[in-house]
Design an enzyme around this catalytic site. Structure first.
Site, PDB file in Angstrom:
ATOM      1  N   GLU A  18      49.706  30.188  19.008  1.00  0.00           N
ATOM      2  CA  GLU A  18      50.692  29.559  18.117  1.00  0.00           C
ATOM      3  C   GLU A  18      49.963  29.058  16.866  1.00  0.00           C
ATOM      4  OE1 GLU A  18      53.025  26.704  20.265  1.00  0.00           O
ATOM      5  OE2 GLU A  18      53.687  28.225  21.708  1.00  0.00           O
ATOM      6  N   PRO A  19      50.713  28.735  15.829  1.00  0.00           N
ATOM      7  CA  PRO A  19      50.042  28.298  14.593  1.00  0.00           C
ATOM      8  C   PRO A  19      49.042  27.157  14.841  1.00  0.00           C
ATOM      9  CG  PRO A  19      52.387  28.625  14.188  1.00  0.00           C
ATOM     10  CD  PRO A  19      52.168  28.842  15.659  1.00  0.00           C
ATOM     11  N   ARG A  60      39.174  41.190  27.257  1.00  0.00           N
ATOM     12  CA  ARG A  60      37.788  40.912  26.869  1.00  0.00           C
ATOM     13  C   ARG A  60      36.850  41.974  27.430  1.00  0.00           C
ATOM     14  NH1 ARG A  60      38.534  34.496  28.389  1.00  0.00           N
ATOM     15  NH2 ARG A  60      39.537  33.966  26.407  1.00  0.00           N
ATOM     16  N   GLU A 101      40.669  36.853  21.571  1.00  0.00           N
ATOM     17  CA  GLU A 101      40.280  36.903  22.993  1.00  0.00           C
ATOM     18  C   GLU A 101      39.180  35.899  23.303  1.00  0.00           C
ATOM     19  OE1 GLU A 101      42.139  38.662  24.720  1.00  0.00           O
ATOM     20  OE2 GLU A 101      42.961  40.080  23.257  1.00  0.00           O
ATOM     21  N   GLY A 102      39.281  34.725  22.674  1.00  0.00           N
ATOM     22  CA  GLY A 102      38.269  33.688  22.856  1.00  0.00           C
ATOM     23  C   GLY A 102      37.203  33.847  21.789  1.00  0.00           C
ATOM     24  N   PHE A 125      34.518  21.272  26.326  1.00  0.00           N
ATOM     25  CA  PHE A 125      35.634  21.730  25.496  1.00  0.00           C
ATOM     26  C   PHE A 125      36.276  20.586  24.722  1.00  0.00           C
ATOM     27  CE2 PHE A 125      35.227  25.377  28.182  1.00  0.00           C
ATOM     28  CZ  PHE A 125      35.637  26.427  27.392  1.00  0.00           C
TER      29      PHE A 125
HETATM   30  C1  LIG Z   1      43.826  40.215  14.038  1.00  0.00           C
HETATM   31  C2  LIG Z   1      44.163  39.251  15.151  1.00  0.00           C
HETATM   32  C3  LIG Z   1      44.980  39.672  16.193  1.00  0.00           C
HETATM   33  C4  LIG Z   1      45.349  38.771  17.207  1.00  0.00           C
HETATM   34  N1  LIG Z   1      46.196  39.193  18.208  1.00  0.00           N
HETATM   35  C5  LIG Z   1      46.677  38.272  19.083  1.00  0.00           C
HETATM   36  C6  LIG Z   1      47.683  38.655  20.051  1.00  0.00           C
HETATM   37  O1  LIG Z   1      48.089  39.823  20.128  1.00  0.00           O
HETATM   38  N2  LIG Z   1      48.199  37.682  20.868  1.00  0.00           N
HETATM   39  C7  LIG Z   1      47.780  36.385  20.795  1.00  0.00           C
HETATM   40  O2  LIG Z   1      48.294  35.569  21.551  1.00  0.00           O
HETATM   41  N3  LIG Z   1      46.818  35.995  19.905  1.00  0.00           N
HETATM   42  C8  LIG Z   1      46.264  36.916  19.058  1.00  0.00           C
HETATM   43  N4  LIG Z   1      45.291  36.534  18.134  1.00  0.00           N
HETATM   44  C9  LIG Z   1      44.929  35.122  18.029  1.00  0.00           C
HETATM   45  C10 LIG Z   1      43.522  34.797  18.538  1.00  0.00           C
HETATM   46  O3  LIG Z   1      43.470  34.905  19.928  1.00  0.00           O
HETATM   47  C11 LIG Z   1      43.173  33.405  18.019  1.00  0.00           C
HETATM   48  O4  LIG Z   1      42.965  33.528  16.619  1.00  0.00           O
HETATM   49  C12 LIG Z   1      41.930  32.827  18.684  1.00  0.00           C
HETATM   50  O5  LIG Z   1      42.210  32.459  20.000  1.00  0.00           O
HETATM   51  C13 LIG Z   1      41.367  31.603  17.941  1.00  0.00           C
HETATM   52  O6  LIG Z   1      42.369  30.697  17.665  1.00  0.00           O
HETATM   53  P1  LIG Z   1      42.540  30.080  16.184  1.00  0.00           P
HETATM   54  O7  LIG Z   1      42.523  31.213  15.226  1.00  0.00           O
HETATM   55  O8  LIG Z   1      43.718  29.194  16.214  1.00  0.00           O
HETATM   56  O9  LIG Z   1      41.232  29.267  15.927  1.00  0.00           O
HETATM   57  P2  LIG Z   1      40.961  27.748  16.373  1.00  0.00           P
HETATM   58  O10 LIG Z   1      41.260  27.577  17.819  1.00  0.00           O
HETATM   59  O11 LIG Z   1      41.622  26.829  15.397  1.00  0.00           O
HETATM   60  O12 LIG Z   1      39.387  27.668  16.169  1.00  0.00           O
HETATM   61  C14 LIG Z   1      38.780  27.431  14.873  1.00  0.00           C
HETATM   62  C15 LIG Z   1      37.291  27.252  15.101  1.00  0.00           C
HETATM   63  O13 LIG Z   1      37.090  26.135  15.967  1.00  0.00           O
HETATM   64  C16 LIG Z   1      36.250  26.521  17.049  1.00  0.00           C
HETATM   65  N5  LIG Z   1      36.561  25.739  18.237  1.00  0.00           N
HETATM   66  C17 LIG Z   1      37.747  25.703  18.917  1.00  0.00           C
HETATM   67  N6  LIG Z   1      37.647  24.888  19.962  1.00  0.00           N
HETATM   68  C18 LIG Z   1      36.389  24.384  19.947  1.00  0.00           C
HETATM   69  C19 LIG Z   1      35.666  23.483  20.781  1.00  0.00           C
HETATM   70  N7  LIG Z   1      36.222  22.944  21.859  1.00  0.00           N
HETATM   71  N8  LIG Z   1      34.388  23.179  20.448  1.00  0.00           N
HETATM   72  C20 LIG Z   1      33.800  23.753  19.369  1.00  0.00           C
HETATM   73  N9  LIG Z   1      34.424  24.615  18.558  1.00  0.00           N
HETATM   74  C21 LIG Z   1      35.693  24.932  18.843  1.00  0.00           C
HETATM   75  C22 LIG Z   1      36.535  27.997  17.221  1.00  0.00           C
HETATM   76  O14 LIG Z   1      35.513  28.636  17.949  1.00  0.00           O
HETATM   77  C23 LIG Z   1      36.636  28.452  15.787  1.00  0.00           C
HETATM   78  O15 LIG Z   1      35.357  28.654  15.275  1.00  0.00           O
HETATM   79  C24 LIG Z   1      44.858  37.438  17.166  1.00  0.00           C
HETATM   80  C25 LIG Z   1      44.002  37.047  16.123  1.00  0.00           C
HETATM   81  C26 LIG Z   1      43.641  37.935  15.137  1.00  0.00           C
HETATM   82  C27 LIG Z   1      42.726  37.499  14.039  1.00  0.00           C
END
Ligand SMILES: Cc1cc2nc3c(=O)[nH]c(=O)nc-3n(C[C@H](O)[C@H](O)[C@H](O)COP(=O)(O)OP(=O)(O)OC[C@H]3O[C@@H](n4cnc5c(N)ncnc54)[C@H](O)[C@@H]3O)c2cc1C
Length: 392
Positions: free
Chosen positions: A141-142, A251, A371-372, A391
């Protein structure tokens, strides 16, 4: 420069000797398919930010790529390692194509296969395996990516029906899917729902201006009072373990796939260095270039061996999620490093779509994140080794 015939990285590591005959056959078949149907067009698709999902899906279906290592329901039933090798060959052409296969097979189909009722499996899986019906997987989600447990999308009971409200972001294939697997909060933990995309209240909008995975469709989904029958819910997934079980499958494919992208970059860089003359001799004949090539080949070979090791563990039903994290972290991180280093060898030509290296490097930015993220996998491995969760 020596006249000796150059080895490929696969030959350097004798990777072939580790493959079963069926795996080699799948490797050759998928490599040929990618050479004929993806590679000739991929630069244009990437430039135009498009991917012919509907045209290619039945072809991928015929090759058995969707849910390839699942048993029954029209799936190919190969080893998990063979599926990984297929991912490697597709991603050597482009990560966007592999993403499409991962989402269909490892995410949407796996959710139904692992957690669905027999009726749900019969209804959806054979047509999805054939590529006649396309699926997407709505978890992110956003405001909730790495921490999907915070999701706001909610399904509430209304009589025997469910009513779904909320939104998802970054959903691969979201605008072309016939069915979405949507994860939502309920009064009884997070549950998964099979949502036909023609349901009233379902909307999908393509996301634009991506600089990565341009040959892949990414969408925002919104759900406005979507009414679903009781049997739209996956009965055997309760809590975050449901979506995480699917992510582990995707993954696994990435562990192999990212090495395909890296291999393609290294091949392109070696070929380029052999023919490009600088200061009156081929770039490949300089020690600095060879140090880059040797270091990249070592990392690529190690990553491929790790992928095969994890594939064999999976085929024995012994693969642990932390081990998947080791593979995802290492292989995506090394792949992007290799792609970027290859780009330096190609100089200015490396920034164009005439060569694959920057396209792969840009794609791998997404592969490193979805995927993480790399950091999330570091935390998984850190927790496994120390017993402390970091986490929060
Ligand atoms: C092209 C593309 C296709 C995708 N397709 C899908 C799909 O089909 N279905 C779906 O559900 N999702 C999909 N995703 C979403 C993807 O899984 C998420 O972007 C991803 O899980 C990371 O979430 P976020 O972008 O909100 O980053 P955030 O969670 O906001 O993370 C931002 C930064 O903070 C870091 N961070 C987060 N938590 C911690 C912590 N506890 N400690 C230290 N650092 C931390 C992260 O590692 C990252 O560097 C897709 C993304 C992309 C780019």
């Amino acid at each position: 420069m020596s006249e000796a015939k150059a080895l490929t990285v696969d030959e350097l590591f004798a990777i072939d000797s580790l493959l079963q005959p069926e795996e080699r056959e799948i490797q050759q078949t998928v490599r040929k398919f990618a050479a004929e149907h993806i590679r000739p067009h991929i630069a244009d698709w990437f430039e135009n930010a498009t991917f012919p999902v509907k045209e290619l899906a039945p072809e991928f279906g015929k090759l058995g790529l969707f849910g390839m290592h699942l048993e029954g329901y029209g799936c190919a039933g190969t080893s998990a390692t063979a599926y990984g090798i297929a991912c490697m060959e597709i991603e050597a052409a482009d990560s966007g194509a592999r993403s499409m296969i991962s989402v269909q097979g490892s995410l949407a189909m796996t959710a139904i296969y692992k957690y669905g009722s027999e009726e749900q499996k019969q209804q959806w899986l054979p047509r999805m395996a054939a590529g006649e019906v396309l699926g997407c997987f709505g978890l992110t989600e956003p405001d909730f990516g790495s921490n999907p447990g915070g999701m706001r999308t909610r399904a509430r009971r209304d009589g025997s029906d469910w009513v779904l409200n909320g939104s998802k972001m970054w959903i691969t294939n979201g605008t072309v899917a016939d069915v979405a697997i949507v994860w939502a909060q309920t009064d009884d933990k997070i549950r998964g729902f099979i949502v036909p995309t023609d349901s009233p209240g379902f909307q999908a909008h393509e996301m634009h201006k991506k600089l990565s995975l341009r040959a892949s469709i990414t969408a925002e989904l919104s759900f406005d009072d979507i009414r679903l029958p009781e049997d739209a819910m996956l009965p055997d997934a309760r809590g975050l373990a449901g979506p995480l079980g699917c992510l582990s499958e995707a993954r696994f494919g990435i562990i192999f796939g990212s090495m395909g992208a890296a291999r393609d970059c290294l091949q392109a860089a070696i070929e380029y260095a052999q023919t490009r003359e600088v200061f009156d001799k081929p770039l490949a004949a300089y020690q600095l270039t060879q140090a880059k090539i040797a270091d990249m080949a070592v990392e690529l070979g190690k990553g491929q061996l790790l992928a095969l090791h994890l594939g064999r563990l999976k085929d024995q039903d012994k693969l642990r999620p932390e081990q998947v994290s080791v593979g995802k972290l290492n292989n995506t991180r090394e792949a992007i490093e290799i792609a970027r280093t290859c780009r330096t060898i190609l100089g200015a030509n490396g920034i164009t779509l005439e060569y694959p290296v920057l396209r792969h490097a840009n794609n791998l930015e997404s592969v490193l994140t979805y995927e993480g993220t790399a950091e999330v996998h570091q935390l998984v491995i850190g927790q496994a080794l120390t017993g402390s969760s970091a986490f929060r």
